[in-house]
Write a protein that holds these residues in place. Structure first.
Motif, PDB file in Angstrom:
ATOM      1  N   SER A 251       0.714  -0.933  -0.054  1.00 19.88           N
ATOM      2  CA  SER A 251       0.275  -0.172  -0.445  1.00 19.88           C
ATOM      3  C   SER A 251       0.785   1.081   0.028  1.00 19.88           C
ATOM      4  CB  SER A 251      -0.649   0.290   1.331  1.00 19.88           C
ATOM      5  OG  SER A 251      -1.635  -1.395   1.218  1.00 19.88           O
TER       6      SER A 251
ATOM      7  N   TYR B 123       0.500   5.560   0.137  1.00 21.25           N
ATOM      8  CA  TYR B 123      -0.889   6.559  -0.452  1.00 21.25           C
ATOM      9  C   TYR B 123       0.555   7.904  -0.168  1.00 21.25           C
ATOM     10  CZ  TYR B 123       1.014   8.458   4.767  1.00 21.25           C
ATOM     11  OH  TYR B 123       2.221   8.378   5.623  1.00 21.25           O
TER      12      TYR B 123
ATOM     13  N   GLU C 219      -5.338  10.947  -9.303  1.00 18.71           N
ATOM     14  CA  GLU C 219      -6.260   9.447  -9.205  1.00 18.71           C
ATOM     15  C   GLU C 219      -5.618   8.975 -10.983  1.00 18.71           C
ATOM     16  OE1 GLU C 219      -9.154  11.954  -9.780  1.00 18.71           O
ATOM     17  OE2 GLU C 219      -9.437  11.947  -7.417  1.00 18.71           O
TER      18      GLU C 219
ATOM     19  N   HIS D 192      -6.601   7.068  -4.741  1.00 19.89           N
ATOM     20  CA  HIS D 192      -7.546   7.462  -4.909  1.00 19.89           C
ATOM     21  C   HIS D 192      -8.106   8.247  -3.378  1.00 19.89           C
ATOM     22  CE1 HIS D 192      -8.146   3.299  -3.384  1.00 19.89           C
ATOM     23  NE2 HIS D 192      -8.606   3.721  -2.358  1.00 19.89           N
TER      24      HIS D 192
ATOM     25  N   THR E 214      -9.441   8.736   0.100  1.00 20.51           N
ATOM     26  CA  THR E 214      -9.788   8.199   1.175  1.00 20.51           C
ATOM     27  C   THR E 214     -10.681   9.152   2.111  1.00 20.51           C
ATOM     28  OG1 THR E 214      -7.521   8.483   2.655  1.00 20.51           O
ATOM     29  CG2 THR E 214      -7.326   6.815   1.201  1.00 20.51           C
ATOM     30  N   SER E 215     -10.932   8.670   3.310  1.00 22.45           N
ATOM     31  CA  SER E 215     -11.463   9.023   4.027  1.00 22.45           C
ATOM     32  C   SER E 215     -10.813   9.803   5.258  1.00 22.45           C
ATOM     33  CB  SER E 215     -13.054   8.183   4.744  1.00 22.45           C
ATOM     34  OG  SER E 215     -12.415   7.130   5.382  1.00 22.45           O
TER      35      SER E 215
ATOM     36  N   TYR F 128      -4.570  10.254  -0.190  1.00 21.01           N
ATOM     37  CA  TYR F 128      -5.119   9.839  -1.442  1.00 21.01           C
ATOM     38  C   TYR F 128      -4.291   8.549  -1.284  1.00 21.01           C
ATOM     39  CZ  TYR F 128      -7.358  12.473  -4.151  1.00 21.01           C
ATOM     40  OH  TYR F 128      -8.588  13.223  -4.514  1.00 21.01           O
TER      41      TYR F 128
ATOM     42  N   ARG G 214      -3.501   3.724  -2.375  1.00 26.80           N
ATOM     43  CA  ARG G 214      -3.127   2.811  -3.396  1.00 26.80           C
ATOM     44  C   ARG G 214      -3.005   1.389  -2.498  1.00 26.80           C
ATOM     45  NH1 ARG G 214      -0.074   3.870  -8.392  1.00 26.80           N
ATOM     46  NH2 ARG G 214       0.502   1.332  -8.677  1.00 26.80           N
TER      47      ARG G 214
ATOM     48  N   LYS H  43     -11.355   3.025  -0.315  1.00 23.38           N
ATOM     49  CA  LYS H  43     -11.827   4.388  -1.384  1.00 23.38           C
ATOM     50  C   LYS H  43     -12.388   4.750  -0.664  1.00 23.38           C
ATOM     51  CE  LYS H  43     -13.091   5.188  -5.947  1.00 23.38           C
ATOM     52  NZ  LYS H  43     -13.061   4.919  -7.391  1.00 23.38           N
ATOM     53  N   ASN H  44     -13.297   5.866  -0.777  1.00 27.14           N
ATOM     54  CA  ASN H  44     -14.030   7.732  -0.237  1.00 27.14           C
ATOM     55  C   ASN H  44     -14.815   7.150  -1.176  1.00 27.14           C
ATOM     56  OD1 ASN H  44     -15.428   9.215   1.397  1.00 27.14           O
ATOM     57  ND2 ASN H  44     -13.419  11.045   0.913  1.00 27.14           N
ATOM     58  N   ASN H  45     -16.629   7.005  -0.774  1.00 24.21           N
ATOM     59  CA  ASN H  45     -17.378   7.231  -1.526  1.00 24.21           C
ATOM     60  C   ASN H  45     -17.956   8.088  -1.581  1.00 24.21           C
ATOM     61  OD1 ASN H  45     -16.215   4.540  -3.523  1.00 24.21           O
ATOM     62  ND2 ASN H  45     -17.509   3.213  -1.927  1.00 24.21           N
TER      63      ASN H  45
END
Length: 168
Positions: free
Chosen positions: A115, A117, A132, A137, A139-140, A157, A159, A165-167
């Motif tokens: 991972s 970030y 992106e 992506h 995150t929260s 951010y 991967r 992932k923050n939706n």
């Protein structure tokens, strides 16, 4: 022709710090308080401290960009790799240099970290789009840094399996 090379003891780190300064003065002009930018100088940065974790982009043997990376500095993300910074001189942007630096950093991080970030100003939409496009992506997770000139709000951010992932 762009060459991506690792920094060495012979690297002109004053030039790297100047690139950081020049980039900040342009890229963050409307993103951070003016007083914050005004108090920065090229000596604000100490890129020589990450000599072994830095890649340089050279365009015709002139410094055009820099990327620093390594293990997570934030204990919340222990075990992950981190992209500390990536800067391309304003006069050299939009030529694929950032992507080449990113690819080089990821090639060095991925063997050791599943991972990865990075931290980006929430209002830095061009940088967020770039990350992106590179497979990161939102995150929260958020980070807020209080400065003498006001707060700086940053998004995390990521991967890899450590970053959901923050939706929103």
């Amino acid at each position: 022709m762009i060459k991506i090379v690792p920094a060495t003891a012979a690297t002109d780190f004053a030039a790297v710090a100047q690139l950081y300064y020049d980039t900040w003065q342009v890229a963050y002009r409307d993103l951070v308080p003016a007083g914050y930018l005004d108090q920065l100088t090229p000596t604000t940065w100490h890129p020589e401290k990450r000599q072994n974790q830095t890649l340089l982009a050279l365009a015709e043997d002139q410094l055009a960009g820099v990327c620093a990376f390594g293990p997570a500095r934030d204990s919340r993300f222990a075990g992950a790799g981190e992209l500390y910074s990536i800067y391309v001189h304003p006069a050299q942007q939009h030529q694929g240099i950032g992507q080449l630096l990113m690819q080089g950093a990821l090639a060095r991080l991925e063997p050791d970290f599943s991972s990865i970030y990075l931290v980006v100003l929430t209002n830095n939409l061009p940088a967020r789009r770039f990350y992106e496009q590179q497979g990161f992506h939102a995150t929260s997770q958020r980070k807020q840094t209080q400065t003498d000139f006001g707060p700086l709000e940053e998004a995390i951010y990521g991967r890899g399996p450590q970053f959901v992932k923050n939706n929103d």
